[in-house]
Design a protein around this motif. Sequence first.
Motif, PDB file in Angstrom:
ATOM      1  N   GLN A 129       0.819  -1.015  -0.099  1.00  0.00           N
ATOM      2  CA  GLN A 129       0.110  -0.183  -0.198  1.00  0.00           C
ATOM      3  C   GLN A 129       0.792   1.235   0.039  1.00  0.00           C
ATOM      4  OE1 GLN A 129      -3.292   0.268  -0.160  1.00  0.00           O
ATOM      5  NE2 GLN A 129      -3.204  -1.753  -0.671  1.00  0.00           N
ATOM      6  N   CYS A 130       0.692   2.089  -0.932  1.00  0.00           N
ATOM      7  CA  CYS A 130       1.631   3.249  -1.195  1.00  0.00           C
ATOM      8  C   CYS A 130       0.852   4.392  -1.682  1.00  0.00           C
ATOM      9  CB  CYS A 130       2.671   2.989  -2.194  1.00  0.00           C
ATOM     10  SG  CYS A 130       3.781   4.214  -2.490  1.00  0.00           S
ATOM     11  N   SER A 131       0.280   5.398  -0.530  1.00  0.00           N
ATOM     12  CA  SER A 131      -0.225   6.619  -0.859  1.00  0.00           C
ATOM     13  C   SER A 131       0.088   7.833   0.070  1.00  0.00           C
ATOM     14  CB  SER A 131      -1.579   6.097  -0.973  1.00  0.00           C
ATOM     15  OG  SER A 131      -2.138   5.683   0.452  1.00  0.00           O
ATOM     16  N   MET A 141       4.638   4.024 -10.830  1.00  0.00           N
ATOM     17  CA  MET A 141       4.189   3.749  -9.855  1.00  0.00           C
ATOM     18  C   MET A 141       2.801   2.843  -9.831  1.00  0.00           C
ATOM     19  SD  MET A 141       4.429   7.107  -7.477  1.00  0.00           S
ATOM     20  CE  MET A 141       3.874   6.343  -5.939  1.00  0.00           C
ATOM     21  N   GLN A 142       2.125   3.020 -10.848  1.00  0.00           N
ATOM     22  CA  GLN A 142       0.871   2.254 -11.258  1.00  0.00           C
ATOM     23  C   GLN A 142       1.449   0.932 -11.658  1.00  0.00           C
ATOM     24  OE1 GLN A 142      -2.182   3.782 -13.779  1.00  0.00           O
ATOM     25  NE2 GLN A 142      -1.506   5.954 -13.334  1.00  0.00           N
ATOM     26  N   SER A 153       2.473  -0.932  -8.574  1.00  0.00           N
ATOM     27  CA  SER A 153       1.265  -1.333  -8.016  1.00  0.00           C
ATOM     28  C   SER A 153       0.638  -2.317  -8.402  1.00  0.00           C
ATOM     29  CB  SER A 153       0.652   0.108  -7.763  1.00  0.00           C
ATOM     30  OG  SER A 153      -0.843  -0.408  -7.316  1.00  0.00           O
ATOM     31  N   SER A 203       2.252  -5.746  -7.576  1.00  0.00           N
ATOM     32  CA  SER A 203       2.130  -5.747  -6.138  1.00  0.00           C
ATOM     33  C   SER A 203       3.650  -5.771  -6.045  1.00  0.00           C
ATOM     34  CB  SER A 203       1.753  -7.090  -5.778  1.00  0.00           C
ATOM     35  OG  SER A 203       0.396  -6.972  -5.979  1.00  0.00           O
ATOM     36  N   ASN A 212       7.302  -4.799  -4.733  1.00  0.00           N
ATOM     37  CA  ASN A 212       7.786  -4.065  -3.362  1.00  0.00           C
ATOM     38  C   ASN A 212       9.106  -3.065  -3.809  1.00  0.00           C
ATOM     39  OD1 ASN A 212       8.139  -3.184  -0.726  1.00  0.00           O
ATOM     40  ND2 ASN A 212       9.175  -4.956   0.129  1.00  0.00           N
ATOM     41  N   CYS A 253       8.642   2.747  -1.730  1.00  0.00           N
ATOM     42  CA  CYS A 253       7.638   4.112  -2.311  1.00  0.00           C
ATOM     43  C   CYS A 253       7.686   5.226  -1.493  1.00  0.00           C
ATOM     44  CB  CYS A 253       6.147   3.220  -2.352  1.00  0.00           C
ATOM     45  SG  CYS A 253       5.501   2.984  -0.942  1.00  0.00           S
ATOM     46  N   SER A 308      -1.102   7.837  -8.683  1.00  0.00           N
ATOM     47  CA  SER A 308      -0.328   7.073  -7.863  1.00  0.00           C
ATOM     48  C   SER A 308      -0.052   7.758  -6.556  1.00  0.00           C
ATOM     49  CB  SER A 308       0.920   7.061  -8.594  1.00  0.00           C
ATOM     50  OG  SER A 308       0.865   6.517  -9.844  1.00  0.00           O
ATOM     51  N   ASN A 331      -2.516   5.914  -4.446  1.00  0.00           N
ATOM     52  CA  ASN A 331      -2.474   4.569  -4.753  1.00  0.00           C
ATOM     53  C   ASN A 331      -3.645   4.010  -5.575  1.00  0.00           C
ATOM     54  OD1 ASN A 331      -1.049   1.889  -4.411  1.00  0.00           O
ATOM     55  ND2 ASN A 331      -2.656   1.362  -2.961  1.00  0.00           N
ATOM     56  N   ASN A 388      -4.595   3.195  -9.890  1.00  0.00           N
ATOM     57  CA  ASN A 388      -4.263   3.164 -11.014  1.00  0.00           C
ATOM     58  C   ASN A 388      -5.468   2.701 -12.299  1.00  0.00           C
ATOM     59  OD1 ASN A 388      -4.800  -0.163 -11.592  1.00  0.00           O
ATOM     60  ND2 ASN A 388      -3.992   0.019  -9.434  1.00  0.00           N
TER      61      ASN A 388
END
Length: 442
Positions: free
Chosen positions: A25-27, A260-261, A264, A267, A269, A272, A300, A303, A305
């Motif tokens: 999870q990256c936001s 980043m999309q 994402s 998945s 790693n 981020c 992005s 998080n 896409n």
Amino acid sequence: MAVGCVRGALAVLLQLSVWLPVALQCSVSEIQTGQVIRLLNIMVQSENSSAASGSTPNPSILLALRLASHHDSDTERGMLARLQVDAVKRVQEGLPFSSGTVALYCLAMQASCADPSLTPAPGLKGGKKAMDLRKLLEKKLKEEIDNIDSKNVPLTNYYQVSLDILALCMMGKPVTSHSVQSLIEASDNGGFSYGEKYSVDTASVAVLALTCVKRSIKAPDRMVLRLKILNALKCLIKNILQETTSDGLIGNLYSTGLAMQALSVTSTNYDCSRTIQTLLERAGSGSFENPMAASQITPSLENRNYLELNKLDCKDFEKTLDGSVLPLAPPTAPEGVITVHYRVEDGIHYSFNDSIEVTVLWGPHYCRSWRRRNKISPAKFRFTVEQSSWGPFVTSIQVLAGNTEERTYWQFLTGSNALDQGVGDYKPLRQGEYIVAKFSTY
């Protein structure tokens, strides 16, 4: 430079147990959402101005607005209507409508809960009241693939081919194995590179397209293609990660959002938090004032896409953008003047190589300082521009123009590095900076 990877289906099967990406999870955090809202406001204000002036809407901006957590429903509905009218006009009047542009229109309409195959078109011949943009996109993609088969290059580029496959897949239209294979082969054979520069943008959209196709494959007779896609995705992600810089950017500032999309949806790693920190710092210093640039990064940051377009709630228009959110203070530039060295050269035919030294105020946009050079030496520095979704695009210098059939264009560099902004946004700010306009091939 990033390279492709070619392996057989058996090798892929053996490695699937090794490549198990970690869900991530990256936001932005809750206290950082103001930065995102500010970027959304930039896009909304731009599109409202565009509507008032009768300009062509930008489908990439509508995509970003629809994927956001906050909405200006009036602007979004207005953009959808204008996109539909513009699409019909382009087809009826034979105006330029490249495959990638058709794909973006289809994606933006889908994100706005409108069926691209039923685009309202009153007055069509035969009494039809709707235009089928999906069929048009299928035709456009076939033309791209036919050109690859006959000339080993697409009509446009692999970025647009990737968009075509992504849009058709998102509309639930089966994409031919041959089209997918053509994209995979291009990723393995240098098709995603421009000279020595790897195109993270192209690789990222290809990841989105191939991931969509992979998820759609159910038939047993297409499992070999699915294995090929898995292998291609692994190689593309490896290549994208290899373009990560020490500050967390991937490729450059403006390719990072799409990268980043891609990371994402697979998945993957990566650090981020460092990437987001750099993006927010650059946003705070004014690097995303261009609405198109803002559209590439805002999904992005939350998080989101493009593969989530079909999951959007068409009735969720309750949240609105807070118009009271004030823009951050613009970056301050030192006062005074700087000396900038400019060179324009024909890097293909070697017909000219001209230089000039110009004293300008700190921080003028590139095009403004170029016009100053044009006044000083019009024979050597005369140029023409066209407007694009990113702003002004230089089409010719000294009457030497880029050509899509010959795959030529004007490349702009600072020193030996390609500009990471368009000429309408880049500001020479370094004393004694060398900027080069080089006629090149891709």
